[in-house]
Design a protein around this motif. Structure first.
Motif, PDB file in Angstrom:
ATOM      1  N   UNK A  88      75.602  31.250 -14.735  1.00 45.36           N
ATOM      2  CA  UNK A  88      75.075  32.991 -14.705  1.00 45.36           C
ATOM      3  C   UNK A  88      73.680  32.977 -15.086  1.00 45.36           C
ATOM      4  N   UNK A  89      73.008  33.771 -14.152  1.00 49.27           N
ATOM      5  CA  UNK A  89      71.474  33.979 -14.372  1.00 49.27           C
ATOM      6  C   UNK A  89      71.112  34.917 -15.501  1.00 49.27           C
ATOM      7  N   UNK A  90      70.187  34.396 -16.166  1.00 52.29           N
ATOM      8  CA  UNK A  90      69.760  35.119 -17.370  1.00 52.29           C
ATOM      9  C   UNK A  90      68.049  35.208 -17.317  1.00 52.29           C
ATOM     10  N   UNK A  91      67.566  36.200 -18.038  1.00 51.64           N
ATOM     11  CA  UNK A  91      66.287  36.266 -17.952  1.00 51.64           C
ATOM     12  C   UNK A  91      65.725  35.889 -19.425  1.00 51.64           C
ATOM     13  N   UNK A  92      64.796  35.086 -19.500  1.00 52.15           N
ATOM     14  CA  UNK A  92      64.049  34.882 -20.773  1.00 52.15           C
ATOM     15  C   UNK A  92      62.703  34.076 -20.707  1.00 52.15           C
ATOM     16  N   UNK A  93      61.906  34.015 -21.382  1.00 55.68           N
ATOM     17  CA  UNK A  93      60.585  33.426 -21.501  1.00 55.68           C
ATOM     18  C   UNK A  93      60.500  32.300 -22.483  1.00 55.68           C
ATOM     19  N   UNK A  94      60.561  30.727 -22.099  1.00 55.66           N
ATOM     20  CA  UNK A  94      60.155  29.814 -22.973  1.00 55.66           C
ATOM     21  C   UNK A  94      58.843  30.139 -23.780  1.00 55.66           C
ATOM     22  N   UNK A  95      59.144  29.830 -25.067  1.00 52.44           N
ATOM     23  CA  UNK A  95      57.877  30.005 -25.893  1.00 52.44           C
ATOM     24  C   UNK A  95      57.472  28.339 -26.505  1.00 52.44           C
TER      25      UNK A  95
END
Length: 263
Positions: free
Chosen positions: A130-137
């Motif tokens: 599944x494609x998800x959007x998030x930003x590694x911190x």
């Protein structure tokens, strides 16, 4: 002296603990990814092939071997064949209710898989990420990952020949607060992203870990994420193809999107 193949090793592990998914799943993964030599009635004609069919009390089967010499040992003479992956063979025969005999005549390695087993394999392979959007911190060294998953990645990643330079596994905390692990492919070839994501998804599926997650990202050498990632990640070098000196005509079925046609 008998030479064991990777498929032999996976099969022996499955037989040693027949009730264990941990041993059963890697065998089917290896079978799907292996190049198998499918016995034919006659030589392939362009994209049309005629597999030799064997009638048994359990049903009809085609036969395939993971070494050419094993096919010759079984038939006792030179015989026509075509080299295909296990997954392509399964796709070819399963809808016709035909099973697959693997390495018949090989002591400790022969196996008969009926169409139901092949159907289960294809259904398992059909699981898509599944494609998800998030930003590694924040990135850290991977921690707490089960050995069975690392083993599954070790088996699967070498199949991504030439699709990326390397892969890098790290623990990650995202801006949303979600934590997990990500596998970053460095310098992936244009258009290879889906194939690489599917390979990782299969490795996770065949590791047998329930509710397991592993995020996949694609980075370039100069991306902001790359330098901190390389400092902490567990790295996997991916095999690169040898430079071809001549153009060869592809064998029937070598393109999964255009499987050979059964006569």
């Amino acid at each position: 002296m008998k030479t064991e193949t990777p498929l032999d090793v996976a099969y022996a592990a499955m037989l040693s603990t027949p009730e264990s998914d941990t041993a059963r799943l890697p065998y089917f993964e290896r079978l799907a990814d292996s190049e198998l030599f499918l016995l034919l009635e006659r030589e392939a004609d362009a994209d049309k092939i005629s597999p030799e069919l064997f009638e048994t009390e359990e049903g009809r089967f085609v036969l395939a071997f993971d070494r050419e010499e094993r096919l010759v040992d079984f038939t006792g003479h030179a015989a026509p064949y075509v080299a295909l992956s296990g997954r392509i063979i399964a796709h070819m025969v399963v809808e016709q209710g035909i099973g697959l005999g693997v390495n018949l005549g090989v002591e400790g390695g022969e196996n008969l898989l009926d169409s139901e087993a092949l159907g289960w394999l294809l259904q398992t392979l059909d699981h898509k990420p599944e494609e998800v959007e998030d930003v590694p911190q924040e990135l850290n060294p991977p921690k707490g990952l089960p050995d069975v998953l690392l083993g599954a990645l070790d088996r699967k990643l070498p199949s991504a020949v030439g699709l990326a330079t390397s892969a890098h596994l790290a623990a990650v905390t995202y801006k949303s607060g979600r934590r997990g692990h990500l596998l970053a492919f460095l310098d992936a070839k244009l258009g290879a992203e889906e194939a690489l994501a599917n390979a990782v998804s299969e490795a996770l599926t065949f590791s047998g870990i329930e509710a397991g997650e592993l995020d996949v990202v694609f980075v370039g050498r100069d991306d902001e994420l790359t330098a901190p990632l390389l400092r902490v990640a567990l790295s996997f070098d991916l095999p690169q193809p040898e430079r071809a000196e001549a153009v060869e005509i592809a064998a029937p079925g070598s393109d999964p999107s255009k499987p050979p046609i059964l006569r």
